[in-house]
Write an enzyme that holds these catalytic residues in place. Structure first.
Site, PDB file in Angstrom:
ATOM      1  N   LYS A 239      44.856  36.499  35.646  1.00 23.30           N
ATOM      2  CA  LYS A 239      45.289  37.773  36.224  1.00 23.30           C
ATOM      3  C   LYS A 239      44.805  38.967  35.393  1.00 23.30           C
ATOM      4  CE  LYS A 239      47.596  35.583  39.397  1.00 23.30           C
ATOM      5  NZ  LYS A 239      47.151  35.599  40.793  1.00 23.30           N
ATOM      6  N   HIS A 259      42.727  39.472  45.062  1.00 23.67           N
ATOM      7  CA  HIS A 259      43.695  38.392  44.963  1.00 23.67           C
ATOM      8  C   HIS A 259      43.629  37.592  46.268  1.00 23.67           C
ATOM      9  CE1 HIS A 259      48.219  37.295  44.170  1.00 23.67           C
ATOM     10  NE2 HIS A 259      47.398  36.371  43.731  1.00 23.67           N
ATOM     11  N   SER A 281      52.556  36.508  46.913  1.00 27.25           N
ATOM     12  CA  SER A 281      53.058  35.247  46.367  1.00 27.25           C
ATOM     13  C   SER A 281      54.057  34.632  47.355  1.00 27.25           C
ATOM     14  CB  SER A 281      53.765  35.498  45.035  1.00 27.25           C
ATOM     15  OG  SER A 281      52.897  36.174  44.174  1.00 27.25           O
ATOM     16  N   ASP A 306      42.918  31.516  44.758  1.00 22.98           N
ATOM     17  CA  ASP A 306      43.710  32.643  44.235  1.00 22.98           C
ATOM     18  C   ASP A 306      42.921  33.940  44.072  1.00 22.98           C
ATOM     19  OD1 ASP A 306      46.251  33.578  43.294  1.00 22.98           O
ATOM     20  OD2 ASP A 306      45.512  33.500  41.243  1.00 22.98           O
ATOM     21  N   ARG A 398      54.534  24.670  37.353  1.00 19.51           N
ATOM     22  CA  ARG A 398      53.112  24.733  37.720  1.00 19.51           C
ATOM     23  C   ARG A 398      52.373  23.443  37.423  1.00 19.51           C
ATOM     24  NH1 ARG A 398      51.290  29.598  40.306  1.00 19.51           N
ATOM     25  NH2 ARG A 398      53.102  30.932  40.145  1.00 19.51           N
TER      26      ARG A 398
HETATM   27  O1  O2Y Z   1      53.956  32.893  36.541  1.00 21.76           O
HETATM   28  C1  O2Y Z   1      52.757  32.895  36.236  1.00 21.76           C
HETATM   29  O2  O2Y Z   1      52.359  33.270  35.163  1.00 21.76           O
HETATM   30  C2  O2Y Z   1      51.786  32.422  37.209  1.00 21.76           C
HETATM   31  S1  O2Y Z   1      51.401  33.636  38.377  1.00 21.76           S
HETATM   32  C3  O2Y Z   1      50.203  32.984  39.428  1.00 21.76           C
HETATM   33  C4  O2Y Z   1      49.576  31.809  39.107  1.00 21.76           C
HETATM   34  C5  O2Y Z   1      48.613  31.301  39.948  1.00 21.76           C
HETATM   35  C6  O2Y Z   1      48.289  31.990  41.075  1.00 21.76           C
HETATM   36  N1  O2Y Z   1      48.900  33.132  41.387  1.00 21.76           N
HETATM   37  C7  O2Y Z   1      49.855  33.632  40.610  1.00 21.76           C
HETATM   38  C8  O2Y Z   1      50.476  34.925  41.082  1.00 21.76           C
HETATM   39  O3  O2Y Z   1      51.453  35.395  40.548  1.00 21.76           O
HETATM   40  O4  O2Y Z   1      49.920  35.490  42.036  1.00 21.76           O
HETATM   41 MN    MN Z   2      48.046  34.616  42.660  1.00 25.22          MN
END
Ligand code: O2Y
Ligand code: MN
Length: 623
Positions: A239, A259, A281, A306, A398
């Site tokens: 991210k 995204h 999300s 993603d 995850r």
């Molecule tokens: O909570 C996290 O750090 C993961 S956030 C995430 C992970 C993979 C794909 N998308 C997301 C998101 O928050 O959009």
């Molecule tokens: Mn994401």
């Protein structure tokens, strides 16, 4: 793995350890030296990205109690890990865009003055890696050497981050070869913020309970992350780099960092179209990217789940790459019903974080199997039975897994040129107002639809259930600059497109429409392939073609018979409801759109105000 042996700490110079350092890039060496001098680790290790390095670090984490190796027969080469209960997700309140000018961060980001934030962070990072190893991870976002790919270097004191970065990005020596002596790399500094005393034992998941900061310096392409070891806070390629910093690079260089999932759709006749899609999300992005269409002869394959980086090719078409090399997917809810291909992807070679562990050495999470196992050890390390009231897995548990293990990964997913995008989908979770599918009237109208994207909050999300949360292009937490400027950038991409007729067409979809009794009108899952079929057929024809769609006040709506319902028991009444123009509902939503737009002040582009006015006008003249 190049290991630079311990020295008298603090380590003065990472380049003077006598071990072979895998680069002569002066800017990179200086960066690593400075970080080592600041964080004073016991040693510095340059990651080479090899399988041996991955195995060695996993083994090390088994010894230190961070990892548990899962049963080799049940889940080969896989590991299980539990975070500190206070470090379980991205921390938006501690995430900052430290642009030179406050106004450039915009109203949707936390801002801090860069020099002040760097001062504050310098104090926190001083000596923060004491007793730990500092790993240097050279990584490529995108296939190494692709003209769309970008290089970063993450310095971290977390072996968990190293192995996850191995999976999520391309790490190692080859990246350094491509970088050569260039200074064009994103500099990332990460620490769990838990220095180790010689006398004190380490904990399985070190982090800092008091201070967490995830900071981006967009002008200098730097990231500094302190205090958390989890996901998006710590795996800086994802991210922080691929969205927040890359969105700024994309603005400056005329491309898009989004995204979005990318999927390949093949018709029964073997014709291929590539589709990118943005959903907030908890709207099933990974599920759509790997879906099994129920319609005979149609095939979906995955390019990414993603993030999409999209750039115009010499032929005037917008090409997309998936900058990542793995999936960091939400485990709870993933099952053979919701996403069989994800389940097949994670049968081996995966890391599971904050799931529950079964008595026979496998993992489990809510909905993975029905019924649930009789008993487990839950993510909080407590004994759990199927009668327990609490969840066995954390809702943000995850799996990390290489994309190449996905049985429906497209053969061309690593094509350095990317794949030509024909359609962009926006979507959200909307019980009413928004139809099942709708095609934008133009690129500008599509940008408008993306800019007003919204989801009703679910029980799992923070805030009031059913409240409308606007999440423009699903980029609210990820846009590294002022969102008004981001909208303007989208409009500019449309205006400057080398060949207007080759721009992707933009659609808005909504799988979550409910009837008056609160029941979903659309079955979702593999049946969403029917909507993809309509999108496919639309992009094969000019937008103005009326065979499959009717031009309405809100866009080109599918004619009811244009959505293939073969083998599906949705009657005409429900189909009409799914595809109706809810004039009253849209008109009622206009004040909320105006309120949303007001946040962006004079940085809201005129093109979007025009679209809102035109929508209101069209709705009123149609009613
Ligand atoms: O909570 C996290 O750090 C993961 S956030 C995430 C992970 C993979 C794909 N998308 C997301 C998101 O928050 O959009
Ligand atoms: Mn994401």
């Amino acid at each position: 793995m190049t290991v630079l042996l311990p020295t008298e700490s603090p380590q003065p110079d990472a380049t003077q350890q006598g071990a072979a350092i895998p680069t002569t890039n002066a800017k990179l060496l200086k960066f690593v030296e400075e970080m080592a001098a600041r964080c004073t680790p016991s040693r510095v290790v340059w990651a080479n990205g090899s399988a041996a390095e991955y195995d060695e670090l996993c083994h090390l984490m088994v010894q230190t109690g961070t990892f548990i190796k899962l049963d080799e027969a049940k889940r080969p080469n896989s590991y299980f890990c539990r975070s500190d209960p206070a470090d379980v997700a991205r921390v938006e309140q501690s995430t900052f865009i430290c642009s030179e000018r406050r106004s450039d961060a915009g109203p949707t980001n936390n801002w801090a003055e860069p020099a002040e934030m760097k001062d504050k962070l310098a104090k926190l990072f001083a000596g923060c890696m004491k007793g730990r190893t500092m790993y240097v991870i050279p990584y490529s976002m995108g296939p190494i050497g692709s003209p769309i790919a970008k290089i970063g270097v993450e310095v971290t004191d977390s072996p968990y981050v190293v192995v996850n970065m191995h999976i999520m990005t391309r790490v190692g020596t080859k990246v350094l070869e491509v970088l050569g002596n260039s200074e064009d790399f994103v500099r990332g500094l990460h620490s769990v913020g838990a220095p180790l005393d010689e006398t004190a034992a380490d904990v399985p998941w070190p982090c800092n309970a008091e201070h967490k900061y995830i900071c981006h310096f967009p002008e200098t392409r730097e990231i500094q992350s302190f205090g958390s070891g989890y996901g998006g806070n710590a795996l800086l390629g994802k991210k922080c780099h691929a969205l927040r910093i890359a969105s700024v690079q994309a603005r400056d260089e005329g491309w898009l960092a989004e995204h979005m999932l990318i999927l390949k759709l093949t018709s029964p006749q073997g014709v291929v179209k590539y589709i990118a899609a943005a959903f907030p999300s908890a709207c099933g992005k990974t599920n759509l990217a790997m879906m099994e269409p129920t319609l005979l002869g149609w095939k979906v394959e995955t390019i990414g789940d993603d993030i999409a980086w999209m750039k115009f090719g010499a032929d005037g078409q917008l090409y997309a790459i998936n900058p990542e090399a793995g999936f960091f997917g939400v485990a709870p809810g993933t099952s053979m019903k919701s996403n069989p291909n994800a389940m097949r992807t994670i049968t081996q070679g995966a890391i599971f974080t904050n799931c529950a562990i079964t008595s026979d050495g496998d993992v489990w999470w809510e909905d993975m199997t029905k019924p649930a196992p009789d008993h487990l050890i839950d993510w909080t390390r407590r004994y759990w039975t199927h009668k327990s009231k609490r969840k066995a897995a954390h809702p943000n548990a995850r799996f990390t897994v290489p994309a190449k293990q996905c049985p429906v990964i497209a053969a061309e997913w690593e094509d350095p040129r990317g794949v030509p995008i024909s359609a962009i989908l926006f979507g959200g979770r909307r019980a009413c107002v928004v139809p099942l599918a709708n095609e934008a009237l133009s690129w500008q109208h599509g940008t408008f639809l993306g800019s007003i994207m919204a989801s009703e909050t679910t029980a799992a999300a923070a805030g009031k259930v059913g409240a409308l949360r606007r999440d423009p292009m699903a980029m609210l937490p990820f846009c590294g600059y002022h969102m008004g400027d981001y909208f303007a950038h989208w409009l500019k991409i449309g205006k400057d497109a080398p060949k207007l007729e080759k721009l992707p067409r933009i659609f808005y979809v909504n799988w979550f429409r409910k009837n008056a009794e609160g029941k979903f009108l659309w079955p979702g899952y593999g049946e969403n392939g029917r909507v993809l079929k309509w999108v496919f057929e639309r992009v094969c024809k000019p937008a103005s073609d009326t065979a499959l769609a009717v031009k309405t006040a809100i866009g080109y709506l599918p004619k009811p018979e244009a959505i293939d319902r073969s083998g599906l028991s949705i009657d005409d009444k429900n189909m009409k409801e799914l595809l109706k123009v809810d004039v009253e509902g849209w008109l009622a939503e206009i004040p909320s759109i105006k309120e949303h737009y007001a946040k962006f002040g004079d940085r809201l582009p005129q093109g979007l105000t025009d679209e809102l006015e035109s929508l209101e006008h069209r709705l009123k003249s149609n009613s």
